[in-house]
Structures are given as C-alpha cells and as structure tokens.
Design an enzyme around this catalytic site. Structure first.
Site, PDB file in Angstrom:
ATOM      1  CE  LYS A 116      -4.046  -1.693   2.768  1.00 61.69           C
ATOM      2  NZ  LYS A 116      -4.848  -1.549   1.557  1.00 61.69           N
ATOM      3  CG  ASP A 150      -7.402  -4.914   7.244  1.00 58.45           C
ATOM      4  OD1 ASP A 150      -8.805  -4.440   7.035  1.00 58.45           O
ATOM      5  OD2 ASP A 150      -6.858  -5.468   6.416  1.00 58.45           O
ATOM      6  NE  ARG A 152     -10.924  -9.788  -2.056  1.00 61.92           N
ATOM      7  CZ  ARG A 152     -11.244  -8.928  -3.180  1.00 61.92           C
ATOM      8  NH1 ARG A 152     -11.363  -9.376  -4.299  1.00 61.92           N
ATOM      9  NH2 ARG A 152     -11.277  -7.673  -2.739  1.00 61.92           N
TER      10      ARG A 152
HETATM   11  N1  BES Z   1      -8.255  -3.702   4.398  1.00 61.16           N
HETATM   12  C1  BES Z   1      -8.438  -3.332   2.860  1.00 61.16           C
HETATM   13  C2  BES Z   1      -9.621  -2.724   2.973  1.00 61.16           C
HETATM   14  C3  BES Z   1      -9.778  -1.180   3.515  1.00 61.16           C
HETATM   15  C4  BES Z   1      -9.680   0.131   3.017  1.00 61.16           C
HETATM   16  C5  BES Z   1     -10.036  -1.388   4.948  1.00 61.16           C
HETATM   17  C6  BES Z   1      -9.610   1.284   3.809  1.00 61.16           C
HETATM   18  C7  BES Z   1     -10.417   0.028   5.499  1.00 61.16           C
HETATM   19  C8  BES Z   1     -10.088   1.156   4.809  1.00 61.16           C
HETATM   20  C9  BES Z   1      -8.515  -4.503   2.269  1.00 61.16           C
HETATM   21  O1  BES Z   1      -7.507  -5.580   2.550  1.00 61.16           O
HETATM   22  C10 BES Z   1      -7.614  -4.139   0.875  1.00 61.16           C
HETATM   23  O2  BES Z   1      -6.661  -3.618   1.001  1.00 61.16           O
HETATM   24  N2  BES Z   1      -8.621  -4.094  -0.190  1.00 61.16           N
HETATM   25  C11 BES Z   1      -8.186  -3.787  -1.433  1.00 61.16           C
HETATM   26  C12 BES Z   1      -8.666  -4.843  -2.472  1.00 61.16           C
HETATM   27  C13 BES Z   1      -8.293  -4.443  -3.984  1.00 61.16           C
HETATM   28  C14 BES Z   1      -6.662  -4.907  -3.882  1.00 61.16           C
HETATM   29  C15 BES Z   1      -8.727  -5.550  -4.633  1.00 61.16           C
HETATM   30  C16 BES Z   1      -8.727  -2.417  -1.745  1.00 61.16           C
HETATM   31  O3  BES Z   1      -9.946  -2.264  -1.167  1.00 61.16           O
HETATM   32  O4  BES Z   1      -7.946  -1.577  -2.442  1.00 61.16           O
HETATM   33 ZN    ZN Z   2      -7.318  -5.931   4.555  1.00 59.74          ZN
HETATM   34 MN    MN Z   3      -5.394  -5.432   1.971  1.00 61.28          MN
END
Ligand code: BES
Ligand code: ZN
Ligand code: MN
Length: 490
Positions: free
Chosen positions: A264, A275, A338
C-alpha cells in the site's frame, strides 16, 4: 465513568442537568427549578434564544439559589419523538456537556426519558483511549454520572443489558485502537482468553494446527510476517442443554494490512491497524451476550494474521488450495481479507453447522466509495436475514445498506490457471466482487450475511457516541439482532 441510578432528588450539590423539550416545553424537574428560581429559568432560556432542539445546551449560573452548584439545561427535541435511540443520544449529549468540566459527579434528571437508554448513551460517549499517553491525557473529570429517576432499581435492572453491550463496544474499540505492535494474532488470542471470566469458551489454533487442517489461503497471507497466525474460536453457550449453535460470527482479523508485496502507499497506512475490526466486533458481541447470560448458543471464529512483505511473503501469481478445496490464484496480495475469510467461513460451517452465519470485515476501500463512512455494506443470500439485520440497524442506529449479489459478478473472478482469483481486472463493483468471492465458500443452505465495515470501523473525527478512532461498529447491531431473533425467551 460509572453510570448510577438515584431517586429524583434535587438537594445534592453536584452539577445538575435538566431537560427542556422543543418550544421551551419544560420537563417536570425543569418546572420545579423554574419555580424555585421564581421564573428566572424560562426568562434566561428565552433571552438566550434556547429552543430545546435535541442536544442544545445552556448553562445557568444560579449562585446560591439552588443546592446544585451548576445547572445545565439540555435540549430534548420534540416531545413525541424520544425513541430509545433518541434517548441514548440525549445521554451522550449530557455526558459531553460536562465530561471535561472539572466536575467529578454529575446528575441528570431524566423525567420522561427511558433512564437506562440515557445511561447507555452517556457510557459509550465517555469512552476514551488514553493508555499510551503519559504526558497529556484528555482530562475526563466526571467519575460518577447519576441518572435521577423515580424508580432507580427498575432503571438499574434495565441498564444491565445495555451495560453489557457498552462493555462489548469498548472491547472492540480498544482492539481497533491498539497499534499493531501491541495487538498481534498472539496477543489478540490472549485478550480473547481473558474474556473467559464471563463464561466464554476459547480455543486457539496455531500455525502448525492450521497447516494440518489445510487453512492454506489463510497461511499464505500470514507467511510474510514474523507474527504467526492464530484462529481464535470463542463460544457462548447460553442454552447448554441444546447441542446446536444458533449463530456463528466470522471476523476478519488482519492485525496490520501493509498490502504485502502489493504494498500500500505510505499515506494513511497507519490506519491499517484497524483491519482486525471484524474480529474485534465479533469478540465484543460474544462478550456482550455472555455478560447478559443470553439464552442463545453463539460462536465467533476470528482469523488472525498480519499481512506483510518479506522474502517469505506470498507473491502475486501464487496459487493456493483453500480449505474447501477450491484453488485460488493470488493476483493482488492486498486483497488478503477474502483469502483469510474464505478458509474461516468454510471452517465455521463445517464445525458448527449453524443455520445463520454472519461475517464482518473491513474488506474493501470500494465500500467507502459506494456508501461513505456512516453506512456499512450488507450482502446476503437470504432476504429474511437481511430484513432482520435491517430492523436491528434501525433500532441501534448502526446504519447498513444492502448491495446485490448476482451471478453476473462471478465471471470477473474466474482465473485462467486456477478455479478463481482474488482480484479482478477492473475495479468496477469492487465490494460486490469481493462479496462474491466470499460466497464461493458459503454452502447454499447457510443463511449468510456479510457486513463490509471498512468505512465505519475507524472514525476520522469525534462522533456523538464516541471519540475518533475505533467505533466498535456492529456490536450493538448484532446484539440487537441476536436477542430479537435468536434468543429463546422464557
Ligand atoms: N483492508 C483493506 C480494505 C480497507 C480499505 C479497509 C480502507 C479499511 C479502509 C483490504 O484488505 C484491501 O486492501 N482491499 C483492496 C482490495 C483490492 C486490492 C482488490 C482495496 O480495497 O483496495
Ligand atoms: Zn485488509
Ligand atoms: Mn488489503
């Protein structure tokens, strides 16, 4: 801050809060005070254009005219509109009015408001997370918050279940607020074990046991971190003579989500300590049920991992065989939730065979794009379950909004080299394709709901019912859902 119930008696020298409805309709206590002050109260309210709108406050200096050393008038809104939720919100306003005032004891004359609901609102609004502050702690001075009511014992009894929910919310908030160097899968499991004092049963599986069982999707996420994974299973058996489990909660417990090798960006990454919010809410809900001795058998399955990049980390393109047998191509290591949940959901169904399964997860950033930061996303394969959750949502004020599941969303998660993949080529409908991935691990006979709480788990600013930081979202909602629909009444 402790909530205490006491007979309505205005002789105490605490700070006193009294209620005034809209259009300057005085409560019984306010009327009494107004006559003690020879009509000065009403005059002062009018002169200061106080209308009685919910949450409006006006502080009146009474010098020696009253025993109370300080008098605050609290707007209660329209008289006919005081629902349970509205009363909670009034309690929160009342707590906020004097929380850092220097007073140590405050009394609120609740008159026609439900006193227990007022106490609950005050309790959750007074939560603060200051354990790591050594120099300056936000100075909450109020230790005792007295609710003045005609029947203090009855109010105290009504407050018991609210108190349990408040404690569950505070547990969930603490776990989200703690940084990832404090809460790891191992220390989360320890916190869960500490709740055994309420009668919860706890089991913890370590990575050796998870490997033997075949939790390969979950282990793949965990393998980049020096903090090993844990599967934490907590049960509340309030109907011990019944062997069935009535509901299982499954929580995403990523103690820190760096994204893994699909790293990230730095900005805001610190928020990814949140998370594990799904697991925190599942645990808080079980605590609330146990503290109420709820007549229901409930379990929580919490999948705890840390998602980190390293030479040991899972790579984009890796293929793993899930616990269910479905093979998954890992396109993006940041779509880890997931993966972790797929194995936990499958295990939860095989183990407990419960008719209802609800998972909670800070799963997608896309849910924030779709619904913002006040609504959680609801997905369900069962209209009755969805409607029951929507009812509990209205009663608790924890907002949820249902989004569709549909066969058309299955195509984008088909992999070229494995059965399915964990991320799609397009970002379109990102929260729905994530939910669709989860549904691949749900048996058709399971009534299933998925709550995507990514937008609501960590508040960016102070709210009426709690400060910025972990919200504990979902504890109140799920407690309400379980007690209204699954708890045996007798
Ligand atoms: N933990 C994140 C989602 C999230 C985003 C939680 C903002 C709290 C605040 C999750 O694991 C994630 O990174 N999701 C990705 C999925 C994508 C790579 C398909 C996302 O939402 O960007
Ligand atoms: Zn996550
Ligand atoms: Mn993630």
């Amino acid at each position: 801050m402790d909530i205490l119930f006491k007979k309505n008696d205005l002789s105490g020298d605490t700070a006193l809060i009294i209620g005034v409805y809209e259009n300057l309709l005085l409560t019984k206590t306010a009327k009494k005070i107004d006559s003690l002050l020879n009509g000065a109260l009403l005059k002062a309210l009018k002169a200061n254009s106080f209308s009685g709108k919910a949450g409006q406050t006006y502080e009146l200096i009474t010098v020696n005219a009253l025993p109370a050393k300080r008098l605050v008038c609290m707007g209660l809104g329209k008289k006919e509109k005081t629902s349970e939720l509205a009363a909670c919100r009034i309690g929160a306003h009342a707590a906020a009015a004097l929380l850092t005032s220097g007073e140590t004891a405050v009394a609120f004359a609740t008159d026609d408001l439900p006193p227990a609901a007022v106490g609950f609102g005050a309790k959750i609004a007074s939560y603060r997370f200051t354990k790591h502050k050594t120099i300056f702690k936000a100075p909450v001075t109020v230790k005792e918050f007295y609710i003045l009511t005609e029947k203090p014992q009855a109010a105290q009894n009504q407050y018991e279940p609210y108190f349990a929910v408040a404690k569950g919310i505070h547990t969930a908030r603490d776990l989200v607020n703690e940084p990832a160097n404090v809460i790891t899968p191992i220390t989360f499991a320890k916190r869960a074990e500490e709740l055994q004092k309420y009668g919860l049963k706890t089991e913890v599986y370590d990575q050796v046991q998870l490997k033997a069982k075949g939790f390969n999707m979950m282990l793949g996420v965990a393998q980049g971190s020096i903090n090993p994974p844990r599967l934490v299973i907590v049960q509340w058996r309030g109907k011990p003579e019944d062997k069935n489990t009535h509901v299982v909660l499954v929580g995403k417990g990523v103690t820190f989500d760096s994204g893994g090798l699909s790293l990230k960006p730095a900005k805001g990454m610190e928020d990814m300590k949140e998370d594990l919010a799904g697991a925190a809410t599942a645990l808080g809900t079980l605590q609330a049920l146990a503290m109420q001795r709820a007549k229901v058998n409930a379990a929580a399955v919490m999948a705890m991992v840390e998602n980190m990049p390293s030479g040991m980390a899972q790579r984009p393109g890796d293929i793993v065989k899930s616990l269910s047998g479905i093979t998954v191509e890992v396109i993006n290591t940041d779509a880890e939730g997931r993966l972790v949940l797929g194995d936990a959901l499958w295990y939860a169904q095989e183990r407990f065979k419960a008719p209802v399964l609800i998972d909670l997860a800070s799963l997608t950033g896309a849910i924030i794009i779709a619904l913002g930061t006040d609504y959680a996303g609801l997905f369900s394969n069962n209209d009755q379950l969805a409607a029951q959750l929507e009812k509990a949502s209205v009663d608790s004020g924890e907002k949820i909004w249902r989004l569709p599941l549909d066969e058309i969303f299955e195509d984008p998660i088909i992999s070229d080299v494995a059965d399915i993949k964990n991320a799609c080529a397009s970002r379109a409908a990102g929260s729905i394709t994530a939910a669709t991935f989860l549904q691949r691990f749900i048996l058709p006979e399971t009534k299933w709901a998925h709550l995507d709480i990514a937008g609501v788990a960590l508040r960016e600013k102070n709210m009426l019912l709690g400060p910025k930081g972990g919200s504990g979202f979902g504890v109140w909602l799920l407690d309400r859902y379980i007690r209204d629909n699954l708890e045996q009444k007798n």
